[in-house]
Design an enzyme around this catalytic site. Sequence first.
Site, PDB file in Angstrom:
ATOM      1  N   GLY A 154      74.760  66.709  14.088  1.00 54.59           N
ATOM      2  CA  GLY A 154      74.699  65.615  15.040  1.00 54.59           C
ATOM      3  C   GLY A 154      73.784  65.873  16.213  1.00 54.59           C
ATOM      4  N   CYS A 155      74.102  65.234  17.336  1.00 53.90           N
ATOM      5  CA  CYS A 155      73.186  65.153  18.470  1.00 53.90           C
ATOM      6  C   CYS A 155      72.947  66.486  19.173  1.00 53.90           C
ATOM      7  CB  CYS A 155      73.712  64.131  19.475  1.00 53.90           C
ATOM      8  SG  CYS A 155      73.773  62.433  18.844  1.00 53.90           S
ATOM      9  N   TYR A 156      73.822  67.461  19.005  1.00 51.51           N
ATOM     10  CA  TYR A 156      73.645  68.732  19.698  1.00 51.51           C
ATOM     11  C   TYR A 156      72.942  69.775  18.816  1.00 51.51           C
ATOM     12  CZ  TYR A 156      77.695  70.336  16.965  1.00 51.51           C
ATOM     13  OH  TYR A 156      78.550  70.658  15.940  1.00 51.51           O
ATOM     14  N   PHE A 354      75.606  66.742  23.316  1.00 51.75           N
ATOM     15  CA  PHE A 354      76.979  66.491  22.886  1.00 51.75           C
ATOM     16  C   PHE A 354      76.985  65.963  21.458  1.00 51.75           C
ATOM     17  CE2 PHE A 354      75.804  65.063  27.105  1.00 51.75           C
ATOM     18  CZ  PHE A 354      76.438  66.005  27.882  1.00 51.75           C
TER      19      PHE A 354
END
Length: 393
Positions: A154-156, A354
Amino acid sequence: MTSYLCAIGTANPPHRIPQPQIASFMAGALQFDESDTRRLRALYRVSGIGQRYTVLPDYGRANGEFEFFPNTPDLEPFPTVGQRMSVYRQHALPLSVEAVRDCLEQLPEVAIGSITHLVTVSCTGMYAPGLDIELVEALGLNLSVQRTCVNFMGCYAAFNALKLADAFCRADAKARVLIVCTELCTIHFQKRPEDDHLVSNALFGDGSAAVLVQGHPAQQQPSLALDAFHCGLEPDGRQDMAWHINDLGFEMTLSSYVPRMIQKGIRQLTDRLLENLPIKLADIHAFAIHPGGRKILETIEAELGLTTHDNRFAYQVLRDYGNMSSATVLFVLRELLRTLTAADAGAPVLSFAFGPGLTLEAMLMKVAVAPQPIVRSNGYAKHTSEAIALSKE
């Protein structure tokens, strides 16, 4: 031994769609009535996003002109995972190559054959032989280059790639690590009216970012020394941000409670990152924060006492690109890097991202400038680190 983030290149697909136009597509795809359409348009207006990029031209077209989605009132039969992965395989490589070339053009001293490690990052598409091997062939990397794939985090995930690069460079002073984060989020549109899906459909775009990390700063521009990392986990947010593969694509869960979870953990995350370092939050004036959404940025500002000016690079990327998952924080760092000069040497930079879990990642960097050669009267080149000695001769 210190590792340095020396350059960041970026790339986006050719289809740039204004946010109001995407809202119109979504309202039509969901077959919303006038009341629901007004509510949806309001959500898109307050998102902080002006436009997004996509590999699918359909988001800027009317039903009847679609290339990927069916030209039927309800978009049925809805695209399958296989169809979406076919689009990913078609577009991920050329977009990644463009980002890498943009990165390496900033570093003329770096030969393509000198890259020792390749780390690819993505949560929006997977196949094997995959993007890593295709990049080796397309870029002309050594066939012996060490390859690592960071998938589905994901985003992290860019932070995990940077941690790997940092470890490689600390273990081998000659290591030169190329990181490529490529995300095609828009191929995973889900035709569902729940609030979580409406929010995620309003945020995500497509993009790629490439980073070069090595054991010394770049010669012709400021770099970022990777000083420290810290990871936090808020298990209570497990259900509030999630990413699952289902029959009709990858389904994102992004609830309105995510900013509250970040609010709960961001101060503790920051304190733990800095507790063993000779620096305080008040000493930091440069920030690169993943713009997961406007509300998330505002929550962090409130908790850490930041201003919108402190967060300006995140707001700029959110406005111009939306959330591109793992590539997004690198776009933010790219904007920050563009503003740095030799006068900023030693300045600390704090970055956050995050993702699912709920995972909170933090990274502390410092602006670094390579010693520049000076020329003595006899024509011999010396470095600025020797300038004091020269002045005494």
